[in-house]
Each structure stands twice: as C-alpha cells, then as structure tokens.
Design a protein around this motif. Structure first.
Motif, short mmCIF file in Angstrom:
data_model
loop_
_atom_site.label_atom_id
_atom_site.label_comp_id
_atom_site.label_asym_id
_atom_site.label_seq_id
_atom_site.Cartn_x
_atom_site.Cartn_y
_atom_site.Cartn_z
N PHE A 4 8.19 17.40 3.95
CA PHE A 4 8.92 17.93 5.10
C PHE A 4 9.60 16.84 5.94
O PHE A 4 10.65 17.08 6.53
CB PHE A 4 7.97 18.74 6.00
N PHE A 5 9.01 15.64 5.99
CA PHE A 5 9.53 14.60 6.88
C PHE A 5 10.10 13.39 6.15
O PHE A 5 10.74 12.55 6.78
CB PHE A 5 8.41 14.13 7.84
N GLY A 6 9.87 13.28 4.85
CA GLY A 6 10.39 12.15 4.10
C GLY A 6 9.39 11.04 3.90
O GLY A 6 9.41 10.34 2.89
N SER A 7 8.50 10.81 4.86
CA SER A 7 7.47 9.78 4.75
C SER A 7 6.32 10.13 5.70
O SER A 7 6.48 10.92 6.64
CB SER A 7 8.04 8.40 5.09
N TRP A 8 5.17 9.53 5.44
CA TRP A 8 4.01 9.77 6.29
C TRP A 8 4.22 9.20 7.69
O TRP A 8 3.81 9.79 8.69
CB TRP A 8 2.77 9.16 5.64
N LYS A 9 4.88 8.06 7.78
CA LYS A 9 5.12 7.42 9.08
C LYS A 9 5.97 8.31 9.98
O LYS A 9 5.70 8.47 11.18
CB LYS A 9 5.81 6.07 8.85
N LYS A 10 7.02 8.93 9.40
CA LYS A 10 7.87 9.82 10.19
C LYS A 10 7.11 11.07 10.65
O LYS A 10 7.34 11.57 11.76
CB LYS A 10 9.10 10.22 9.37
N ALA A 11 6.20 11.55 9.82
CA ALA A 11 5.40 12.73 10.20
C ALA A 11 4.48 12.40 11.36
O ALA A 11 4.31 13.20 12.29
CB ALA A 11 4.61 13.22 8.99
N VAL A 12 3.87 11.20 11.34
CA VAL A 12 2.99 10.80 12.44
C VAL A 12 3.78 10.67 13.73
O VAL A 12 3.35 11.12 14.80
CB VAL A 12 2.29 9.47 12.09
N LYS A 13 4.96 10.07 13.66
CA LYS A 13 5.79 9.94 14.86
C LYS A 13 6.25 11.29 15.38
O LYS A 13 6.33 11.50 16.59
CB LYS A 13 7.00 9.05 14.54
N ALA A 14 6.56 12.23 14.47
CA ALA A 14 7.00 13.57 14.89
C ALA A 14 5.90 14.33 15.61
O ALA A 14 6.17 15.22 16.42
CB ALA A 14 7.49 14.36 13.68
N PRO B 248 2.33 25.20 5.16
CA PRO B 248 3.59 25.78 4.67
C PRO B 248 4.83 25.25 5.38
O PRO B 248 5.94 25.45 4.89
CB PRO B 248 3.40 27.28 4.95
N ASP B 249 4.70 24.62 6.56
CA ASP B 249 5.88 24.18 7.30
C ASP B 249 5.56 22.92 8.10
O ASP B 249 4.43 22.40 8.07
CB ASP B 249 6.38 25.30 8.23
N LYS B 250 6.57 22.44 8.83
CA LYS B 250 6.41 21.22 9.61
C LYS B 250 5.38 21.39 10.73
O LYS B 250 4.61 20.48 11.04
CB LYS B 250 7.75 20.79 10.20
N THR B 251 5.37 22.60 11.35
CA THR B 251 4.47 22.83 12.47
C THR B 251 3.01 22.68 12.06
O THR B 251 2.20 22.07 12.78
CB THR B 251 4.71 24.24 13.05
N SER B 252 2.66 23.21 10.89
CA SER B 252 1.27 23.11 10.43
C SER B 252 0.88 21.67 10.15
O SER B 252 -0.27 21.26 10.40
CB SER B 252 1.07 23.97 9.18
N VAL B 253 1.82 20.88 9.64
CA VAL B 253 1.53 19.46 9.38
C VAL B 253 1.29 18.73 10.70
O VAL B 253 0.34 17.94 10.84
CB VAL B 253 2.69 18.82 8.60
N ILE B 254 2.17 18.97 11.70
CA ILE B 254 2.03 18.30 13.00
C ILE B 254 0.72 18.68 13.67
O ILE B 254 0.02 17.83 14.24
CB ILE B 254 3.24 18.65 13.89
#
Length: 545
Positions: free
Chosen positions: A254-264, A213-219
């Motif tokens: 949430f992050f715009g791209s998969w690469k940005k999510a991995v870096k976050a 549901p949010d950025k935290t769960s993805v990270i």
C-alpha cells in the motif's frame, strides 16, 4: 548489504535449500537471467560467504555437481523414456509446451534437450516411450480433455472447500495449474469457467478476508504496536519474537516501503528504532574491538571484517560513521594498516616481484611457447597471472618482455589471415551455402554457427556483406527471403481467424496480442492486409459478443 529480502546468512541458506528441492537452477548465470532469476540471492551469498560457491557448499551441496546437474540429469535414452513414462503414470503433463516453454511446475527443459539429443525430436521420444503422439495437440495425454472435465473438477474442489481463486489454483498449497490453464483454454477466462460451473468468482476470490485490507488497517496496527512498546524495525517485523510478516507485506503493497508506512502512521522512523542497544556505542568501543581482534589473531582487513567467517559488519559500519573510513579507524587504534592488508595478499601472489616475472618469461621462451600478449592471455597455454604481474611491475607487457632481455617485436610472430583475399572469402561463402550453414550477416555475427572473421573480411574486401554474397555467385534476395511468411495473403489470415474461433480460442485483439494464445504475426498481418483487426474479423464473418 544483504537487503530486506535476505537480512542474514540463514535466509540465504534457506532459499538455496528450497530452490534445490524445487529443482530450480542455482548457477550464477541462471540466477541473473532466465525464468527463475534471483540476483539478490546471488549478491547476498557473496556478501555473507565471500563467494557463491562457498554459500552453496555451506548449505550442504556440492557446487560442481549443481553446475552440471541439469546437463547430465538424463544421460541415456533409457532415462528419457523412463521419465516420460513416469510422468504419464503420475498424471503429469507431457505436452511440449508444458515440458519446454510454458513456465510452471511441470517444465523440464533438461528432459526436452536430452530427448532431442537421443531421439531427434520430442515426438520421437514420446513414441519411443510407448505413447500415442497427437501432433495437433503437441502431446499424448490430457488430464482435462474437455469442458465437462474442467467443470467437474471445479465443482469437486468447491465441495471439498479448496480455494478456487486464480492465484491459489496456480501457486497455492493445493495448486493445480493444469486445471487453470485448461479452464482458460476452453472458456477464455478463469472467471468464465467458474461462472459456467455456477460459482460466483467474487465469492471464491474473497472467501478468506485479508488481515490488512487497506491502508487504514496497516496504520492502526503500526500505532497499536508502538503503543504496546513492540519494536517496529523491519528485522523485528520479519524475524523477531513479535513478527508479523503479513503486516510488512501489506505495508509495502500500500505504501511502497515499510519506512513510508511508519511515517504515514505518524511515527518518526528513527523513533521506531529506539530501544535497540547499539553494539558499539562510541569511538572507544570501536577502537577496543579492533585491538582485541588484532591481539586474538582475527583479521582486521576489509575482507576479514566484511566477508570472512569472523566478519563483523556492525563494527565496520560503525567505524566508518565515527572515523570516516576503515583505514582511519585502524590507524586510530595504533595499528599500521598497510602491512595488515598487503602482507597476506603479496604472499599469495604467484609472481610476487620483478625477478619471478623475468624467470617465468625465460622459462616460457625456453619451452618453445610464444610470449606475445595474445598467446599469453588467449593461447593454448595461457598464463593470466604472469601477464597481469608483468603489467603491474613494468607498466606494460612489452616492457616486461624487454626487461627479461628479449626483443618483443622479434618474438611476436605475425599471424596469417584466415581469409587473405576476395577469392578466399567467396570460396568460404560457397562452401557454407553448399553445406546448409547460414550466410546472412546477422547469423554470421551472432547466430548458432557464427564466423565473425569471415563477415568482417567480406565487408572489408567488398564494402558490404550483400556484395560479398553476390560476388560468390549466390542471389542475396533468395537467401534473405528463403523462409516463407506464415500468413502470406488475406486468405491465410481469414482461415486462421476462423480456425481459432471454431475451437473456442478467443479472437479479440487483446487475446491475440498478449497472453497464452497470442499470435502477434497474425495480428500484424491482419492489420497489413485489412487495415485493422476488426475489419479482418468482419471479412472472416466472426462477430465478437
């Protein structure tokens, strides 16, 4: 490259089959513009198969039949009547908006065009099918004819535990877009229709919780996959053994791209790719593969490596990374690049040398055909290959004709002008006006019945196109303002506002400006006559609650 949307040829073929099942267009033109465009699909098909036609045929379809499928779907009046009757028997909408203009699962523009071709109008076709046509509603049958029927269907879906969120009703597995559109028509908003049925919209909207549901769960999920040693590349997330498409979609949301999510998540993206064994780990591996392809008879030209059946895009990209270009990699492998690339290309040419070009020019003149550049490229029997070959070998088409032993100026016959003087222009304007054809400049240059040559000659002889119309004895203002305004005065605006309010159509400025009930001409006329939309509502004695 195919991109993240279509990473391989299987994904392209799968979408082609699904579009055919949904009766969506597959022609290149409709893929790049229209209501169901998908330019990435077209580009990926060309990348993997060489041409779009090969991609369609590889999916198991006849490309030529697909191009004319919609055009000849209803070839006779009987097929049109049969389709209208089948739609009614199957409880499918036959409203003009649903069949022609409104995007949705029941739209069939080919049916509408065939109905107009065989019967003159959609109304006549519906009547010919034995249905009662209702001009006020633009149709004959309504599945949800009033507010009560909409509320009853909402309660039925709720009792059967079917989804009631707007997205699920429109595009879900148990979709019913007619219910959604009828709910908005009668109640203004879908949320209002649910409230009238006694259902909390937030309850049905979030009945099924989101996995991320949010950025935290993805990270947290990315870190968990990294700790357990699972791959984090996009291909592995989308198609691998441990794939998780929901995670990939949520990361992009949430992050715009998969690469940005991995870096976050604190993981280096290059570390996420570690563990993958490269196919060609060094320069020697690349050179050995090039030599092996050459010895086994497999092509090593750019098109053979990138496009054709025996393509190897990893080899091409790795060679560029190590050697700077594919040509240098082939030369480094001890092979001559020029004969490899241009031998097959030259053998396929229709006119491979200067002699063949001159012979073709002699043959064309001997057959009584013109050899002017216009006739060779756009005439009755054009020959683009000859024209391009002449320019390739001699620098220009004129030089090619003269090299064949002819004088270009003698063979080039001047074309008489279709409208040589003012009198001819004025005569054609009067003829078009009498025949009911458009004569405004905008309609002549890009309308349904264009005549650009007439428009240009009129501007040349009379300095401007309105002067040409006046010189033909026709009033320009009468032609220009022939179509009356939809709302010519304050009274028409007030009457339309009251009509919309009486039938339950929302009359706030946002609903009039955008949405399915928009009428921008009404809004613009109201602001012109009353200064603002609110003053127009007050003049119509309509109050917004």
């Amino acid at each position: 490259m195919g991109g993240e949307k279509y990473p391989d040829i299987e994904s392209v073929l799968k979408v082609i089959c699904s579009r055919d099942e949904l009766d969506l267009p597959l022609s290149p033109g409709r893929l790049h513009k229209g209501s169901y465009l998908d330019p990435e699909l077209h580009s990926a098909g060309i990348l993997y198969c060489g041409t779009w036609a090969k991609a369609v045929e590889l999916a198991g379809f006849d490309y030529s039949e697909l191009l004319v499928k919609a055009r000849f779907r209803y070839p006779t009046a009987h097929t049109v009547i049969q389709e209208i009757q089948d739609r009614c028997h199957n409880d499918i909408s036959i409203y003009l908006a649903d069949v022609y203009s409104r995007p949705g699962p029941h739209r069939d523009i080919a049916l509408y065009n065939s109905a107009r071709k065989h019967f003159g109008s959609w109304e006549a076709a519906v009547k010919a099918a034995g249905m009662v046509y209702k001009p006020g509603r633009k149709g004959a049958v309504r599945r949800y004819c009033d507010k009560e029927s909409v509320v009853d269907e909402i309660l039925r879906r709720y009792s059967d535990n079917l989804p009631l969120s707007s997205a699920q009703v429109l595009r879900g597995e148990n979709k019913d877009p007619t219910l959604y559109l009828s709910g908005r028509e009668y109640f203004g908003k879908w949320e209002t229709a649910l409230e009238v049925a006694g259902i909390d919209y937030d309850e049905v909207r979030f009945r099924k919780p989101r996995r991320y549901p949010d950025k935290t769960s993805v990270i947290e999920e990315i870190r968990s996959r990294k700790t357990s040693g699972k791959p984090l590349t996009p291909v592995a997330i989308l198609e691998g053994q441990d794939r998780e498409k929901t995670l990939y979609r949520s990361a992009r949301e949430f992050f715009g791209s998969w690469k940005k999510a991995v870096k976050a998540s604190g993981v280096e993206y290059k570390d996420a790719r570690r563990g993958l064994i490269p196919r060609y780990p060094n320069q020697d591996a690349v050179l050995n593969e090039i030599r092996r392809r050459r010895e086994s008879g497999v092509g090593i030209s750019y098109s053979a490596v990138q496009v054709k059946e025996d393509r190897d895009t990893a080899l091409h990209s790795t060679a560029i990374r190590y050697f700077g270009s594919w040509r240098k990699a082939v030369s480094k492998a001890g092979l001559d690049y020029e004969p490899i690339v241009y031998k097959s290309r030259t053998s396929r040419r229709k006119y491979p040398d200067e002699r063949s070009v001159c012979e073709a020019i002699h043959k064309r003149i001997g057959g009584g055909m013109s050899v002017s550049s216009t006739d060779v490229t756009k005439g009755v029997k054009p020959n683009h290959a000859l024209f391009k070959s002449g320019i390739r070998f001699y620098g220009s088409w004129r030089a090619a004709v003269e090299a064949a032993g002819f004088q270009y100026e003698v063979l080039k016959k001047p074309r008489p002008r279709k409208y040589p003087d003012r009198k001819a222009v004025a005569k054609e304007i009067r003829r078009r006006h009498k025949a009911g054809l458009p004569i405004l400049g905008k309609e002549l240059s890009r309308g349904k019945h264009p005549n650009v040559q007439l428009y240009n000659c009129g501007r040349e002889y009379f300095d401007s196109w309105p002067d040409a119309i006046v010189a033909a004895g026709i009033s320009y203002d009468e032609i220009r303002y022939k179509k009356p305004f939809r709302y010519p005065d304050k009274g028409s605006v007030v009457e339309e506002i009251r009509r919309r309010h009486s039938v339950g159509i929302p009359v706030n400025s946002q609903a009039v400006e955008v949405g399915i009930y928009c009428d921008y001409k009404l809004l613009r006329s109201a602001r012109t006559y009353f200064g603002s939309w609110s003053y127009a509502l007050e003049s119509a004695d309509v109050l917004l609650v």
